[in-house]
Enzyme design. Structure first.
Site, PDB file in Angstrom:
ATOM      1  N   HIS A  51       8.696   1.022  -1.825  1.00  0.00           N
ATOM      2  CA  HIS A  51       7.259   1.192  -2.043  1.00  0.00           C
ATOM      3  C   HIS A  51       6.957   2.687  -2.146  1.00  0.00           C
ATOM      4  O   HIS A  51       7.730   3.520  -1.647  1.00  0.00           O
ATOM      5  CB  HIS A  51       6.471   0.588  -0.882  1.00  0.00           C
ATOM      6  N   GLU A  53       4.680   4.705  -0.703  1.00  0.00           N
ATOM      7  CA  GLU A  53       4.522   5.418   0.563  1.00  0.00           C
ATOM      8  C   GLU A  53       5.871   5.571   1.256  1.00  0.00           C
ATOM      9  O   GLU A  53       6.194   6.625   1.810  1.00  0.00           O
ATOM     10  CB  GLU A  53       3.550   4.665   1.487  1.00  0.00           C
ATOM     11  N   CYS A  78       0.895  -1.363   2.724  1.00  0.00           N
ATOM     12  CA  CYS A  78       1.188  -2.772   3.019  1.00  0.00           C
ATOM     13  C   CYS A  78       1.355  -3.026   4.516  1.00  0.00           C
ATOM     14  O   CYS A  78       1.784  -2.152   5.276  1.00  0.00           O
ATOM     15  CB  CYS A  78       2.427  -3.238   2.260  1.00  0.00           C
ATOM     16  N   CYS A  89       4.755  -0.397   5.006  1.00  0.00           N
ATOM     17  CA  CYS A  89       4.267   0.969   4.839  1.00  0.00           C
ATOM     18  C   CYS A  89       3.364   1.374   5.996  1.00  0.00           C
ATOM     19  O   CYS A  89       3.432   2.512   6.466  1.00  0.00           O
ATOM     20  CB  CYS A  89       3.572   1.121   3.491  1.00  0.00           C
TER      21      CYS A  89
END
Length: 147
Positions: A51, A53, A78, A89
């Protein structure tokens, strides 16, 4: 902090994300308290499951500036994920002790119900939404149903 500059950069990074039918395209930038970029990432930039981040945090691992940094993300971090369920995240941001997160858009219930903002606030993270960037963040994800 120049929220316009950094969120514009995050949106540009989101455009680099390889499109996926099962995941959002997101851009993220970590910025130190002096307004200098620490690191950046986008969805699927260093591996097919990473992801944005997560990528930015991995690239900045161990940097002492994280304690006063701001994370800019085009999407709410998330709180649930199918792959790497222990590395959401929101959890990674809390573990890195990032004090501020600026988002463009809250994650819609396309794949899961996201509680990232609530978890971060509960963990003492300051959240700022810049809704003037929501349309740009959504546009990068127009390939997904329900966006």
């Amino acid at each position: 902090m120049d929220h316009q500059r950094w969120m514009s950069h995050a949106v540009a990074l989101a455009h680099r994300s390889p499109r996926s039918a099962t995941a959002f395209a997101v851009g993220a930038v970590l910025v130190d308290e002096r307004g200098t970029e620490i690191s950046a990432g986008w969805s699927r930039d260093i591996d097919p499951l990473v992801h944005a981040e997560e990528s930015a945090l991995l690239k900045a691992a161990g940097d002492p500036r994280l304690a006063t940094a701001t994370l800019y993300s085009t999407l709410e971090p998330c709180s649930k994920r199918a792959h790497r369920p222990d590395a959401t995240c929101a959890a990674l941001i809390l573990a890195a002790r990032i004090p501020r997160v600026v988002i463009a858009w809250r994650e819609p219930d396309v794949f899961v119900t996201c509680e990232g903002v609530a978890l971060l606030i509960a963990g003492g993270v300051e959240i700022l939404e810049v809704p003037e960037f929501a349309a740009a963040a959504r546009a990068v994800n127009a390939h997904l149903p329900g966006v």
